[in-house]
Design a protein around this motif. Structure first.
Motif, mmCIF file in Angstrom:
data_model
loop_
_atom_site.group_PDB
_atom_site.id
_atom_site.type_symbol
_atom_site.label_atom_id
_atom_site.label_comp_id
_atom_site.label_asym_id
_atom_site.label_seq_id
_atom_site.Cartn_x
_atom_site.Cartn_y
_atom_site.Cartn_z
ATOM 1 N N LEU A 27 0.857 -1.194 0.000
ATOM 2 C CA LEU A 27 0.000 0.000 0.000
ATOM 3 C C LEU A 27 0.891 1.241 0.000
ATOM 4 O O LEU A 27 1.884 1.287 0.729
ATOM 5 N N PRO A 28 0.532 2.271 -0.778
ATOM 6 C CA PRO A 28 1.405 3.442 -0.890
ATOM 7 C C PRO A 28 1.374 4.363 0.321
ATOM 8 O O PRO A 28 2.241 5.206 0.478
ATOM 9 N N ASN A 29 0.347 4.264 1.153
ATOM 10 C CA ASN A 29 0.286 5.102 2.360
ATOM 11 C C ASN A 29 -0.568 4.404 3.402
ATOM 12 O O ASN A 29 -0.990 3.259 3.216
ATOM 13 N N ARG A 30 -0.839 5.095 4.493
ATOM 14 C CA ARG A 30 -1.508 4.462 5.646
ATOM 15 C C ARG A 30 -2.978 4.876 5.757
ATOM 16 O O ARG A 30 -3.543 4.847 6.840
ATOM 17 N N ILE A 31 -3.571 5.273 4.639
ATOM 18 C CA ILE A 31 -4.950 5.771 4.688
ATOM 19 C C ILE A 31 -5.936 4.764 4.103
ATOM 20 O O ILE A 31 -5.871 4.415 2.926
ATOM 21 N N LEU A 32 -6.836 4.316 4.975
ATOM 22 C CA LEU A 32 -7.969 3.502 4.534
ATOM 23 C C LEU A 32 -9.177 4.415 4.431
ATOM 24 O O LEU A 32 -9.451 5.189 5.356
ATOM 25 N N MET A 33 -9.886 4.332 3.305
ATOM 26 C CA MET A 33 -11.200 4.976 3.283
ATOM 27 C C MET A 33 -12.169 3.970 3.882
ATOM 28 O O MET A 33 -12.474 2.940 3.291
ATOM 29 N N GLY A 34 -12.621 4.254 5.099
ATOM 30 C CA GLY A 34 -13.436 3.292 5.841
ATOM 31 C C GLY A 34 -14.823 3.126 5.233
ATOM 32 O O GLY A 34 -15.300 3.969 4.474
ATOM 33 N N SER A 35 -15.456 2.035 5.613
ATOM 34 C CA SER A 35 -16.772 1.707 5.063
ATOM 35 C C SER A 35 -17.844 2.686 5.547
ATOM 36 O O SER A 35 -17.833 3.117 6.688
#
Ligand code: NAP
Ligand code: SF4
Length: 665
Positions: A18-26
């Motif tokens: 993964l390129p960064n630590r950001i999840l777009m949450g559900s």
């Protein structure tokens, strides 16, 4: 050196970086079950993938009929479902992102006839009593989860999120509150965990080593009979062993009576609960809830609370959050103000999710801000939400825009809102729009009440001058104790210790909260928030609820709220936030009287009649919060926001009207 170095470190997962630590949450978008839903979801998620989110989790899809949230079908259970879904992962991959499908079985939270659960225990927030699942049905349900994951893989998704928090079916198996079984699926924790662990284990076996299995664990239950922190840690270890790739965290069951995502929750207010899990497992853990700014995310990572952060609403308010944060453009980020008005509240009224401060969210394929071929000179009168939104879009489309604002600052009603305890986030929106206007080259004329003469020579004139507080006319309305809410909130008037509020809409509630300054929770540290709402950090306590309960208020003020109608107090407030305000006021002893007829105001107080009985409510101060009328001092071809219609006005409508008009001009 990037502005947020920890946030933009890569993360290696099996088979994927993964390129960064950001999840777009559900999030429930309200599009999942619509006929045109997949095309709209593809556009919605692709825009967020282009915006730099490393990983996206979809809204919930059920693995079978019983797990549906409503009678509208949002499922992943057939080959046709897999084919229908294909455009979504394809669009996200084309945009350079990755996406997992959330598998959500509602259990007793479903709003349909066939709801099931481990035991027939009714929830306080659902009218139906669930049917108890038989042992064979439990095995079948696990199989349905596995089938859904295999179909998701075939559809092109990078993985699944197994929804194990918020009180849905998996939570219902885990907690003694809802699992009263005496067989191998109930009793000891090891038995109650079997359902969750089998889903993960069998999904891993069926999908191979590189398929992402993100398990959403309930880091804090906030209900009686919920898991303790220690039990949650045991569960986390078991889920890791069963083969999960990532542990995302959820906070509180839907039936919890503690705010978990409202403005009252401090930013990153629950990251401490993610840390407890992170310290116990080897797989990456994701912190969630009220993470709305890159510096907050960076602090979470720096403290070691989590390995990734989940931003859901923050990605609605700004699809390009990640790219802007990476570029260090903090001032360019449209921050989510946690109002829930156009996102979560929409879910409960069956409307697709959007965003108050970003009306384009959820309308990606409908509300297009195309560059104009015929540049116009446009005057916008009023720098409140409607005017700001309109001026920004019009100027970005290439028009020459002048914005006239009578006050010395932009923001309009937002400047009053930001004074309300728990609503300080509104200042973020004003700052963002001011910056956006500046970048788009809008000519901003503050301290300038436009006259009709000023408007000559413009191709389009847009009146966004807002509202005036409604004037009331009954005896004593000019008594010295009477003040308007605008003067009070602006600091031009002070209230005594005995206050009567006339009107109980959003502003009446806001004024009561403002007067009870002690409920100013948004600025507080999570420890004070926990004390206020009765949350325990002791990991041995069931559900994380402190035995001493909620904090007791000091007797400071006497407030009475009055209204003429007989509907319940707070019924006009947001579905998912109104109860928080109401709870706060009741806890502080605010008296609420409905069905009131106003007689007069004098030195003795406010004279009223209720059901024919006369009464006097003593009042040092009477605050008028009785709604508004449109302010239209000028003639204009276009009216938007409160200037067009004051009733039912809110920032959501104002900003949407501004953007829609600007997109058409
Ligand atoms: P509102 O929601 O329309 O409420 C106005 C209140 O004034 C009502 O309680 C009404 O109650 C009373 N009222 C109306 N006419 C009256 C009259 N002639 N005499 C005496 N009382 C009268 O308006 P608002 O509170 O000013 O809010 C404006 C908008 O901002 C609303 O759309 C609201 O949704 C939004 N807002 C929302 C929030 C929130 O959700 N937290 C916060 C702030 C603002 P009776 O008719 O029963 O007396
Ligand atoms: Fe955030 Fe409010 Fe927008 Fe929802 S509507 S995403 S809570 S700003």
């Amino acid at each position: 050196m990037p502005a947020y170095p920890l946030l933009f470190r890569t993360l290696d997962l099996p088979g994927v970086q993964l390129p960064n630590r950001i999840l777009m949450g559900s999030m429930h978008t309200g599009l999942e079950a619509r006929p045109d839903g997949m095309a709209r979801l593809a556009a919605f998620y692709a825009e967020r993938a282009r915006g730099g989110a490393a990983l996206i989790a979809t809204g919930g899809f059920s693995p079978n009929d019983a797990g549906e949230l409503s009678s509208h079908r949002a499922q992943m259970s057939t080959q046709e479902d897999a084919e229908r879904h294909q455009p979504v992962p394809r669009a996200v991959h084309d945009a350079g992102g990755r996406i997992v499908l959330q598998l959500l079985h509602s259990g007793r939270y479903g709003f349909h006839q066939n709801i099931v659960a481990p035991s027939p225990v009714k929830s306080g927030i659902n009218p139906g009593t669930p049917r108890e699942l038989g042992a064979a049905e439990i095995e079948q349900t696990i199989g349905d989860f596995v089938r859904a994951a295999v179909l998701a893989q075939a559809a092109g998704y990078d993985g699944v999120e197994v929804m194990g928090s918020e009180g849905y079916l998996i939570s219902q198996f885990l907690a003694p509150r809802t699992n009263q079984r005496l067989d191998d699926w109930g009793g000891a924790l090891a038995n109650r965990m079997r359902f969750a662990c089998e889903i993960v284990k069998q999904t891993r076996a069926a999908t191979g080593p590189d398929f992402i299995i993100m398990y959403r664990i309930s880091a804090l239950e906030l209900v009686e009979g919920g898991l303790s922190g220690d039990e949650t840690v045991q569960l986390a270890r078991a889920i890791e062993k069963a083969g999960a790739t990532l542990l995302n965290t959820g906070i509180g069951w839907h039936e919890a009576r503690i705010p978990t995502i409202a403005q009252a929750v401090p930013r990153a207010g629950f990251a401490w609960a993610a840390r407890r899990i992170r310290e116990a497992v080897g797989i990456p853990v994701i912190a969630s809830n009220r993470i709305n700014a890159p510096e907050i995310a960076e602090e979470i990572l720096a403290r070691g609370d989590a390995d990734m952060v989940s931003l859901a609403r923050a990605m609605l308010s700004d699809a390009e959050f990640a790219n802007k944060a990476k570029a260090g453009d903090r001032a360019g980020i449209n921050i989510c103000i946690a109002c829930n008005q156009a996102c979560l509240d929409h879910y409960f009224i069956g409307q697709p999710a959007s965003c108050v401060v970003n009306p384009r969210a959820g309308r990606e394929s409908k509300l297009i801000y195309a560059k104009t071929n015929s540049k116009k000179k446009i005057a916008v009168i009023g720098g409140g939400p409607a005017g700001l939104s309109c001026a920004a879009v019009a100027a970005e489309r290439g028009h020459e825009v002048t914005l006239f604002e009578k006050a010395g600052e932009l923001g309009g009603q937002f400047n009053l809102a930001k004074k309300i305890p728990g609503k300080r986030e509104f200042a973020e929106s004003i700052a963002y729009y001011a910056e956006r206007l500046r970048r788009a080259g809008v000519n901003i004329r503050l301290n300038h009440a436009a006259t009709q003469a000023d408007l000559a020579g413009y191709d389009e004139v847009i009146l966004a001058s807002g509202v005036d507080p409604r004037r009331l006319s009954f005896p004593g309305i000019d008594h010295k104790s009477v003040v308007g809410y605008v003067d009070l909130l602006a600091g031009r008037a002070q209230a005594g210790r005995n206050v009567v509020i006339i009107g109980a809409g959003g502003i009446g509630f806001d004024v009561a909260l403002y007067l009870l300054e002690r409920s100013s929770r948004s600025a507080l540290e999570f420890k004070e928030f926990n004390k206020h709402w009765g949350i325990s950090e002791d990991s041995s306590i069931s559900g994380g609820l402190a035995p001493e309960g909620v904090e007791k208020p000091e007797e400071k003020l006497k407030i009475t709220m009055l209204k003429r109608s007989t509907t319940p107090f707070g019924s006009t407030l947001g579905r998912t936030t109104g109860w928080v305000h109401r709870a706060e006021l009741l806890r502080n002893g605010v008296k609420m009287i409905k069905g009131v007829e106003y007689r007069k105001i004098d030195d003795a107080g406010v004279h009223i009649a209720v059901d024919g009985k006369e009464a006097v409510i003593p009042a040092e101060t009477v605050v008028l919060c009785a709604g508004q009328d449109p302010k239209r001092e000028l003639q204009a071809a276009h009216l938007i926001g409160g200037a067009r219609e004051a009733g039912e006005l809110d920032a959501k409508r104002a900003m949407l009207e501004g953007a829609e008009l600007a997109a058409r001009l």
